[in-house]
Design a protein around this motif. Structure first.
Motif, short mmCIF file in Angstrom:
data_model
loop_
_atom_site.label_atom_id
_atom_site.label_comp_id
_atom_site.label_asym_id
_atom_site.label_seq_id
_atom_site.Cartn_x
_atom_site.Cartn_y
_atom_site.Cartn_z
N THR A 88 0.83 -1.22 0.00
CA THR A 88 0.00 0.00 0.00
C THR A 88 0.85 1.26 0.00
N ARG A 89 1.84 1.29 0.84
CA ARG A 89 2.64 2.50 0.99
C ARG A 89 3.55 2.74 -0.21
N LEU A 90 4.07 1.66 -0.81
CA LEU A 90 4.92 1.86 -1.99
C LEU A 90 4.11 2.35 -3.18
N LEU A 91 2.84 1.95 -3.28
CA LEU A 91 2.01 2.49 -4.36
C LEU A 91 1.91 4.00 -4.27
N LEU A 92 1.76 4.51 -3.06
CA LEU A 92 1.66 5.97 -2.89
C LEU A 92 3.00 6.65 -3.10
N LEU A 93 4.08 6.06 -2.62
CA LEU A 93 5.38 6.70 -2.70
C LEU A 93 5.95 6.69 -4.12
N THR A 94 5.74 5.60 -4.85
CA THR A 94 6.39 5.45 -6.17
C THR A 94 5.51 5.88 -7.33
N ARG A 116 -10.79 -3.46 3.20
CA ARG A 116 -10.44 -3.28 4.62
C ARG A 116 -9.91 -1.87 4.87
N LEU A 117 -9.14 -1.34 3.89
CA LEU A 117 -8.61 0.02 4.06
C LEU A 117 -9.73 1.06 4.02
N PHE A 118 -10.78 0.79 3.23
CA PHE A 118 -11.95 1.68 3.24
C PHE A 118 -12.49 1.83 4.66
N GLU A 119 -12.66 0.71 5.31
CA GLU A 119 -13.26 0.72 6.65
C GLU A 119 -12.32 1.31 7.69
N THR A 120 -11.04 0.90 7.63
CA THR A 120 -10.10 1.35 8.66
C THR A 120 -9.78 2.83 8.54
N SER A 121 -9.62 3.30 7.30
CA SER A 121 -9.22 4.70 7.09
C SER A 121 -10.40 5.66 7.03
N LYS A 122 -11.60 5.11 7.00
CA LYS A 122 -12.82 5.94 6.89
C LYS A 122 -12.83 6.74 5.60
N THR A 123 -12.22 6.20 4.55
CA THR A 123 -12.28 6.81 3.22
C THR A 123 -12.90 5.79 2.27
N ALA A 124 -13.44 6.28 1.16
CA ALA A 124 -14.11 5.37 0.22
C ALA A 124 -14.06 5.95 -1.19
N ASN A 125 -14.59 5.16 -2.12
CA ASN A 125 -14.71 5.58 -3.52
C ASN A 125 -13.35 5.93 -4.15
N TRP A 126 -12.33 5.15 -3.82
CA TRP A 126 -11.04 5.32 -4.48
C TRP A 126 -10.51 3.96 -4.88
N THR A 127 -9.65 3.96 -5.86
CA THR A 127 -9.02 2.74 -6.34
C THR A 127 -7.51 2.87 -6.18
N TRP A 128 -6.82 1.77 -6.40
CA TRP A 128 -5.36 1.82 -6.32
C TRP A 128 -4.80 2.79 -7.35
N HIS A 129 -5.40 2.81 -8.52
CA HIS A 129 -4.89 3.71 -9.57
C HIS A 129 -5.12 5.17 -9.20
N ASP A 130 -6.09 5.45 -8.33
CA ASP A 130 -6.31 6.82 -7.89
C ASP A 130 -5.12 7.34 -7.08
N LEU A 131 -4.38 6.44 -6.42
CA LEU A 131 -3.18 6.87 -5.71
C LEU A 131 -2.13 7.38 -6.70
#
Length: 482
Positions: A246-252, A334-349
């Protein structure tokens, strides 16, 4: 003209200019004719009457490939066959028709499954613009999900237009994105089949996409700093490999498949540089990604203690060294629920990182290079410029990773980059709002495929190949069905 044909006569006739076709009859063998064209080309033939009273002309061959003595010998053989009641010309025509019929029969027996396998193999190994490994896997996945077994086993040549359009429209109605992608795949496949002579003409209607499976609007979702920071923190509760993914998707700002299949051998310069080979990128071009301190810190959590058994091919994020990470759909829920964010995809990062680079003042060309896009580079430049990775793209990724590090470590406030960017704009542009995002169902192949076909049958695993355990290997390399 009737003469005793010999090489001297032929040479003399060829030297004489003429605008007409000349037939020279041989006196030695009755029926043997040498035809000389105005261009000087000459060919042998035997002319006779068949037992049915039909005039026939049997071609023997070209002169001087066939000399006069050989021509006379072959002419006597053909005349003997005619006297026995045969018609050599008609026999040749019948043999030609038989070959064509056999070829048509073989083509009609070619099933949809066999034709698709040949098409995929040809595109993967095409000398000009071959499919990348990841794109080939996407094609295979979509076909496996949406082409029913009842269609796969049928001869390709008997599938009419309404068969294809019905399938495509039903997929598009349930999953618009998947339907648009499937239309592109099927249209390309049918174009190849038409070119290979497997079918008579492309069955899909011209400009039919707009009515059958139109393209869906591009997503515009960009996560605010507070949102991606919440996702970053939510990843802390996940297993270590899922957290790193998850974190490398955002960083790279890389694609899902690129991060999922990252391997030990792709890390160079003591782990500060990640080189994604061309076979694993969408555009088939090698991509160089810098790894800042925060990215290296995450990678250390999954770095194997001993890689001797698998060497450079050791995959870092999979359940085993020979497999990349799979199951990102369950992770994102699971990240939707834990982070309280929604309506995003991996490509949105990836889109979020690209927008963030603009907020940080990165020039457009550098930001595009950071995402391994080739926009702005002409085809001529791409052909001649092989100088390597863009230094500006690497610098752009370092700028973005530095900003993410500062926000994660509370050295900068979330949203600071966007605020600074908007304050630097002219007054009339400062308050321009973001594009309005309208959530839509994610177009993912594989759901409800059996309900969309007329027969209601699902794919048969015995005839439809399963996806490979390792996406690193070419997904379409199996033998064709008998």
């Amino acid at each position: 003209m009737r003469v005793v044909i010999n090489e001297a006569v032929i040479a003399d006739l060829r030297r004489q200019p003429s605008t007409k076709i000349r037939d020279i009859w041989d006196i030695t063998v009755r029926g043997l004719v040498l035809r000389i064209l105005p261009s000087g080309l000459a060919s042998w033939a035997v002319r006779a009457w068949t037992a049915e009273g039909k005039r026939t002309s049997i071609k023997i061959g070209e002169h001087p490939v066939i000399k006069i003595t050989d021509a006379r010998r072959l002419a006597l053989i053909q005349l003997g066959e005619v006297q026995k009641g045969a018609d050599p010309v008609e026999a040749r025509r019948a043999a030609r028709r038989a070959r064509l019929d056999a070829r048509r029969a073989a083509s009609s027996a070619l099933t949809v499954e066999q034709a698709m396998v040949r098409w995929q193999r040809a595109r993967i190994h095409a000398p000009d613009s071959p499919w990348s490994q990841n794109y080939a896997y996407r094609i295979e996945s979509a076909l496996r999900a949406h082409i029913p077994n009842s269609l796969r086993i049928q001869p390709l040549s008997i599938i009419r237009r309404d068969g294809w359009t019905k399938l495509l429209s039903e997929v598009a109605q349930e999953k618009p994105g998947a339907g648009a992608f499937l239309y592109t795949i099927v249209s390309s496949f049918l174009s190849y089949a038409d070119a290979m002579g497997w079918i008579e003409g492309h069955p899909l209607p011209r400009r039919g996409r707009a009515f059958i499976a139109p393209h869906v609007p591009a997503r515009t979702r960009v996560l605010e700093d507070a949102e991606w920071l919440a996702v970053w923190k939510a990843a802390e509760a996940e297993p270590v490999k899922l957290r790193v993914f998850t974190r490398l998707l955002l960083l790279t700002a890389c694609r899902v498949s690129e991060v999922a299949d990252m391997a030990v051998g792709e890390m160079v310069a003591s782990g500060t540089i990640w080189v994604i080979p061309a076979a694993r990128t969408k555009n088939g071009r090698e991509h160089v990604v810098p790894l800042g301190p925060l990215a290296r810190q995450e990678l250390e959590l999954v770095w194997p203690a001993d890689t001797r058994n698998h060497g450079d091919y050791w995959m870092l994020l999979g359940k085993s060294p020979t497999n990349g990470f799979v199951g990102n759909g369950k992770l994102i829920k699971r990240l939707f629920e834990t982070s309280k964010t929604a309506n995003w995809t991996w490509h949105d990062l990836r889109r979020t990182a690209r927008t963030g680079m603009t907020y940080l003042g990165v020039p457009e060309a550098a930001a595009e290079a950071a995402l391994n896009h080739i926009t702005g580079k002409s085809k001529l430049v791409a052909i001649y410029d092989h100088s390597g990775p863009s230094t500006s793209g690497i610098a752009a990724l370092r700028t973005w990773q530095g900003y993410v590090t500062d926000v994660v470590e509370d050295q900068r406030k979330p949203g600071e980059a966007e605020t600074s960017y908007r304050e630097s704009l002219p007054e009339d542009l400062r308050w321009k709002s973001r594009p309005k995002f309208v959530p839509r169902a994610k177009a993912k192949p594989g759901r409800g495929a059996s309900r969309r076909v007329e027969t209601g049958t699902s794919l048969d695993s015995s005839t439809t190949p399963k996806p490979p355990k390792r996406r690193r290997k070419t997904p379409v390399g199996r033998a064709e069905p008998e």
